[in-house]
Write an enzyme that holds these catalytic residues in place. Sequence first.
Site, PDB file in Angstrom:
ATOM      1  N   HIS A 124       0.939  -1.166  -0.157  1.00  0.00           N
ATOM      2  CA  HIS A 124      -0.065   0.051  -0.146  1.00  0.00           C
ATOM      3  C   HIS A 124       0.933   1.282  -0.228  1.00  0.00           C
ATOM      4  O   HIS A 124       0.459   2.293  -0.704  1.00  0.00           O
ATOM      5  CB  HIS A 124      -0.908   0.068   1.302  1.00  0.00           C
ATOM      6  CG  HIS A 124      -0.289   0.238   2.519  1.00  0.00           C
ATOM      7  ND1 HIS A 124       0.588  -0.808   3.010  1.00  0.00           N
ATOM      8  CD2 HIS A 124      -0.178   1.119   3.580  1.00  0.00           C
ATOM      9  CE1 HIS A 124       0.986  -0.430   4.255  1.00  0.00           C
ATOM     10  NE2 HIS A 124       0.664   0.748   4.474  1.00  0.00           N
ATOM     11  N   TYR A 125       2.055   1.231   0.614  1.00  0.00           N
ATOM     12  CA  TYR A 125       3.085   2.273   0.686  1.00  0.00           C
ATOM     13  C   TYR A 125       3.535   2.659  -0.612  1.00  0.00           C
ATOM     14  O   TYR A 125       3.814   3.620  -1.069  1.00  0.00           O
ATOM     15  CB  TYR A 125       3.899   2.055   1.566  1.00  0.00           C
ATOM     16  CG  TYR A 125       5.286   2.901   1.825  1.00  0.00           C
ATOM     17  CD1 TYR A 125       5.307   4.101   2.366  1.00  0.00           C
ATOM     18  CD2 TYR A 125       6.522   2.484   1.446  1.00  0.00           C
ATOM     19  CE1 TYR A 125       6.278   5.069   2.165  1.00  0.00           C
ATOM     20  CE2 TYR A 125       7.634   3.065   1.209  1.00  0.00           C
ATOM     21  CZ  TYR A 125       7.439   4.598   1.769  1.00  0.00           C
ATOM     22  OH  TYR A 125       8.613   5.079   1.513  1.00  0.00           O
ATOM     23  N   LEU A 126       4.142   1.439  -1.340  1.00  0.00           N
ATOM     24  CA  LEU A 126       4.637   1.549  -2.437  1.00  0.00           C
ATOM     25  C   LEU A 126       3.487   2.001  -3.681  1.00  0.00           C
ATOM     26  O   LEU A 126       3.808   2.758  -4.567  1.00  0.00           O
ATOM     27  CB  LEU A 126       5.153   0.103  -3.054  1.00  0.00           C
ATOM     28  CG  LEU A 126       6.251  -0.454  -2.195  1.00  0.00           C
ATOM     29  CD1 LEU A 126       6.656  -1.694  -2.622  1.00  0.00           C
ATOM     30  CD2 LEU A 126       7.570   0.508  -2.363  1.00  0.00           C
TER      31      LEU A 126
END
Length: 212
Positions: A124-126
Amino acid sequence: MKTLIIGANGQIGKLLCQHCALAKIPVIAMIRKSEQAPFFENLGLETVIADLEGDFIHAMEGCDRVVFTAGSGGHTGADKTLLIDLYGAIRSIDACESQGVREYLMVSALRADNPLNGPEKIRHYLVAKKLADEHLMRSSLHYTILRPGRLVNDPATGKIRSQRGNNPAITVSRENVALCLLACLQQTTLPHGVIDLLDGDIPIQEFIKSLN
């Protein structure tokens, strides 16, 4: 030329501010709370209080460049990743365009170009980084996107690489990232494009100069 550092109170941000102070590079540290100011004031740096989740247009006044090294941090949830790493970055890019800021230096992440190839727990961060990077690429700003590998707190070696090659390690020290940001800011014009960053054997100044 004056630079606003968004995320100045983070780990990379603080290291960058320390190196900018030593190198006499004029920067403004964007912080969220007044109690964070003494660290930067003791370095002889200006501060401005602003929040990526609120109003921060005033922080850009008089700035020619912006460094985005803000992050929600591993202790927060995906909601903060969306608000800071994605929407905060997008809003800051749009604000630069509206305020006449010309150059933007983004700290992204390795594998942001293909989030599904990253570890499941940070996908999700990427994704947030990928979308923010793509928004920057579509903007009118002259940009540099640095994509560091897994961040570690090892002392700076002053040497990096941008290709994995036969070396399977994907780590980079936070201070090496800060030194790469510093080297970019020391250029008359930021190097343009997307650059993966890993600890390696190429002197940072030599590497950054080769990109122009």
